[in-house]
Design an enzyme around this catalytic site. Structure first.
Site, PDB file in Angstrom:
ATOM      1  N   GLU B  87      41.355  44.570  31.617  1.00 42.29           N
ATOM      2  CA  GLU B  87      41.387  45.453  32.791  1.00 42.29           C
ATOM      3  C   GLU B  87      42.509  46.469  32.652  1.00 42.29           C
ATOM      4  O   GLU B  87      42.337  47.641  32.957  1.00 42.29           O
ATOM      5  CB  GLU B  87      41.621  44.644  34.069  1.00 42.29           C
ATOM      6  CG  GLU B  87      40.383  43.947  34.630  1.00 42.29           C
ATOM      7  CD  GLU B  87      39.949  42.776  33.779  1.00 42.29           C
ATOM      8  OE1 GLU B  87      40.761  42.332  32.937  1.00 42.29           O
ATOM      9  OE2 GLU B  87      38.828  42.304  33.956  1.00 42.29           O
ATOM     10  N   HIS B 156      39.354  33.945  42.932  1.00 39.13           N
ATOM     11  CA  HIS B 156      38.230  34.878  42.923  1.00 39.13           C
ATOM     12  C   HIS B 156      37.858  35.334  44.323  1.00 39.13           C
ATOM     13  O   HIS B 156      36.791  35.885  44.523  1.00 39.13           O
ATOM     14  CB  HIS B 156      37.002  34.205  42.285  1.00 39.13           C
ATOM     15  CG  HIS B 156      37.151  33.956  40.818  1.00 39.13           C
ATOM     16  ND1 HIS B 156      37.917  32.946  40.318  1.00 39.13           N
ATOM     17  CD2 HIS B 156      36.638  34.602  39.745  1.00 39.13           C
ATOM     18  CE1 HIS B 156      37.881  32.966  38.987  1.00 39.13           C
ATOM     19  NE2 HIS B 156      37.110  33.957  38.622  1.00 39.13           N
TER      20      HIS B 156
END
Lengths: 453, 357
Positions: B87, B156
């Site tokens: 990322e 998450h």
């Protein structure tokens, strides 16, 4: 290995790399090293062969257990053109640049050096808040800048002022940025030495380390690669160069940047200034491998190590890297070995972690400016008289710009609120108007004449 | 796929039209949030060749949540790019591409993973225009699912509305329904500032009516404008993203008891449309905020602070109340997870408490 060497002979015969290029590849000694980009060796899948079929690597089997030894005793060799006395070693490597150009190299480096001395002093006297000098690394800036086109995009870390100097960034604007005065293109928003110039394709310096690498100071590798990707898409004859130090190369961003540049096949030059120190951290504590150049092949990137204090070596390597990066859409890694003669910044006193003798050695025995001067003198293009004159002249130029910069007002206070977004949001506009009204009534209590009207 | 086509009669019946392809333009069709985002991106990719999408699995795989379905097939490798798993790396690359003049859409598989790239989002994207004195714009969009999903536990399920909403230089939007999703992603892509688009995984598959206006290729939802989803007189209920649906459910239940809630869908976190909320509070005199994120330093906290600082404070008949996610990392066990996010009953409870009923 023979196959690799043979291929290297063909590939390495391009300008300036010659024997050293072959040595580079032979030196790696790593089994199964992919020859070169862009043809990733895709083997035909065949279940009848006893050859490896793994998608992840193109290599032969071996039945002997042996670990690859990292080679740090005798690492990747350092390409140079001049010796420490400025004499050309191998005449075929001399770029044979015209007198005018080499004089420009010399004057850029020395003008930078003079400006550094004066601005460092000005910080010590409390006139500016902060400064970083470039002592000892001028060769890396000027040699590389000279090998690029003026439109090639530059992502720097923070010790690359010589690139701007070579691109004729005026002294007035260097000073304006350090003083944060009304002429500063950045509107006084950044610490000193965080230069940026759209016209000269020099992206504004950003503090977080290595962030420029993916982009293109701390976060630059990523954005640099992104910009290179954009250049490739536009089919522009344009390369991106991303400068960083050996310390910044430890950041995760550097890893990501290298990997992406290789997988996305971007025309980018990664230029590492290995100057021995990251503030006080010596290279022996920064990494255990063979510097930064050795990492390139791990990503599938063409790599070379050069003598950063030899402006012609830097020039030759960058020129060739640029030519091939654009022609072949692949990244190049140049590790320029050099030495940081000055302190990390005005907030640092390097006598705390290194000896004065060590610093003196580099200042006296292996300085890019002295080596080039010896070359100039041996060609009859420079002498002591001109040296004296130029020193006086450059000092005068810097002092004039310096005095002017001090006298100029700061940017108008209403610029505090602009450029957060492309269009000013309502609540910032309200605050801007509120400040204006406040100053209308109480302005006499504020040093308004220090700011532009 | 053939969504029901037809018209809503004045008595509330849905009259389905026979599928005669000749001259009929449907008044509305049903489109899922996923399809809406896909449409929005497709239209913008077609409109401007500088726009491109990058992220993990966005190309051949059609997107981890299939939001970019069909785009790689249509636009190819140069416009829809699969990246290695970094990322930090691909966000940085996207920022660089934006600096060099392209208009990237950077997808995070979920915004939880954006934490690995947060330096690029904030220091490289959000602050650059200001720090460069207006010389270097960064027209980038960061998008992906945000907030709680189902059974994916703490790492998450975090909501990043407050984190990104905190930073000057960024715009942050949070769509609820399909029209929000399509209109906001299009506005975000056309905006020259860095924009964070916080989608919601649980909403991807939910269908909503799409007006004929929304079906147009130039349909935009302005960034910075909230929408009053339901008019009311007794209390203002402000929310963003999936909880907006829960607020509307709560409003329906309370309506039977004679309590009329005005439900506001923020749509944009930053710049916040505080004026719409203020006008509503002036009318109803009561305020409840509802969000999926944690209570401390959250979106509701900001709304309450701004209400206090503005004209609406004098019209409040009771302190404003925040309904938020529980102040714990999201648990995995279903019964715990269900009770860690605002439910309809929690919203009803907060409304009644505020109204002193």
């Amino acid at each position: 290995m023979a196959v690799v060497t043979a291929a290297a002979r063909v590939l390495g015969s391009s300008r300036g790399l010659g024997q050293d290029g072959l040595l580079l590849l032979r030196r790696l000694g790593v089994r199964g090293l992919a020859i070169s980009h862009p043809q990733r060796q895709q083997q035909h899948f065949s279940s009848l062969d006893d050859k490896p079929q793994f998608p992840g690597a193109s290599a032969e089997f071996i039945d002997k257990l042996e670990f690859i030894q990292p080679n740090v005793i005798s690492g990747i060799p350092i390409y140079r053109v001049m010796d420490r006395q400025g004499q050309i070693i191998n005449p075929s490597e001399d770029p044979n640049l015209p007198q005018e150009k080499v004089l420009k190299f010399y004057k850029s480096m020395t003008l930078l050096n003079t400006m550094d001395r004066i601005l460092y002093e000005s910080q010590r006297q409390g006139r500016i808040s902060f400064y970083m000098t470039n002592y000892g690394e001028e060769g890396t800036h000027v040699g590389s800048a000279a090998a690029l086109d003026n439109t090639d995009l530059v992502f720097g870390q923070y010790r690359e002022a010589g690139v701007l100097m070579y691109r004729d960034y005026p002294l007035e604007l260097f000073m304006a940025q350090c003083y944060g005065n009304v002429s500063d293109l950045g509107k006084g928003r950044q610490m000193p030495v965080h230069y940026g110039c759209k016209e000269r394709h020099f992206v504004t310096i950003s503090s977080p380390l290595a962030t420029q690498i993916p982009q293109g100071e701390d976060a630059l590798p990523g954005p640099a690669v992104g910009a290179a990707y954009a250049a490739k898409r536009a089919n522009a004859n344009r390369v991106v160069i991303c400068y960083f130090g050996e310390g910044a190369a430890s950041e995760g961003d550097a890893h990501a940047g290298f990997n992406f540049a290789a997988t996305l096949e971007c025309p980018i030059i990664f230029f590492c200034r290995n100057n021995g120190y990251a503030i006080s951290t010596p290279t022996s504590e920064q990494y255990r491998g063979d510097g930064i150049a050795a990492r390139g092949p791990g990503y599938g990137i063409m790599s070379i190590r050069v003598d950063g204090n030899d402006v012609f070596a830097v020039y030759n390597a960058t020129k060739e890297a640029r030519r091939r990066a654009v022609a072949e859409n692949q990244p190049f890694l140049i590790e320029a070995m050099t030495y940081r003669i000055g302190h990390h910044s005005t907030s640092d006193d390097s006598s705390a972690y290194r000896s004065v003798d060590e610093v003196n050695y580099w200042d006296k025995q292996d300085h890019p400016i002295s080596r080039l001067r010896h070359y100039l003198q041996s060609r009859g293009w420079w002498d002591d008289e001109q040296e004296k004159d130029w020193r006086k002249q450059s000092r005068k130029k810097v002092m004039e710009a310096f005095e002017q910069a001090e006298r100029k007002p700061k940017p108008n206070f209403s610029l505090l609120f602009s450029d957060v977004y492309q269009e000013m949001p309502a609540q910032l506009r309200k605050q801007q108007e509120s400040l204006a009204r406040h100053l209308q009534t109480y302005g006499e209590h504020y040093p308004l004449d220090h700011f532009e009207k | 796929m053939s969504p029901p086509r037809g018209s809503l009669e004045s008595d509330g019946r849905f009259e389905e039209t026979s599928l005669d392809a000749s001259s009929f333009t449907p008044l509305f069709i049903l489109v899922t949030v996923r399809e809406a985002i896909n449409q929005g991106m497709d239209e913008e990719l077609e409109r401007d060749e500088k726009v491109f999408l990058l992220g993990e699995e966005v190309a051949q795989y059609d997107g981890a949540y299939k939001v970019s379905r069909g785009l790689w097939k249509k636009y190819g490798d140069k416009r829809i790019i699969d990246t290695p798993i970094s990322e930090m790396g691909f966000a940085g690359i996207a920022v660089g591409a934006a600096m060099a003049g392209l208009r990237p859409i950077c997808e995070f598989m979920t915004f939880n993973f954006s934490m690995q790239a947060i330096d690029q989002v904030i220091n490289s994207a959000a602050k650059t225009y200001y720090m460069s004195g207006g010389l270097q714009p960064v027209p980038i969009v960061f998008r992906g699912p945000n907030g709680a999903s189902a059974g994916v536990a703490a790492q998450h399920s975090q909501c990043f509305a407050a984190w990104y909403g905190h930073c000057p230089g960024l715009k942050v939007v949070s769509p609820w329904n399909s029209e929000d999703a399509k209109g906001l992603i299009k506005s975000a892509i056309r905006d020259n500032n860095p924009v964070v688009v916080l989608e919601n995984e649980l909403m991807y598959g939910v269908p909503f009516e799409f007006s004929s206006e929304a079906q147009s290729k130039d349909f935009l939802v302005p960034i910075g404008k909230a929408k009053i989803e339901r008019q009311g007189t007794h209390i203002t209920v402000v929310s963003h993203s999936r909880p907006v649906g829960h607020c509307l459910e709560a409003a329906t239940v309370l309506s039977k008891e004679g309590i009329e809630c005005e439900v506001i869908n923020m749509r944009t976190i930053r710049p916040m449309d505080i004026e719409t909320i203020e006008a509503s509070v002036v009318k109803t005199n009561h305020l409840v905020t509802v969000e999926g994120g944690w209570p401390q330093f959250g979106v509701g906290a900001e709304i309450c602070a701004r209400i206090m600082e503005g004209p609406a404070f004098n019209f409040l008949d009771a302190p404003a109340v925040r309904v938020t996610g529980a102040d714990v990392p999201m648990p995995y066990a279903k019964i715990l997870e269900d009770n860690s996010v605002p439910q309809v009953k929690d919203i009803i409870f907060a409304i009644k408490k505020t109204l002193n009923i």
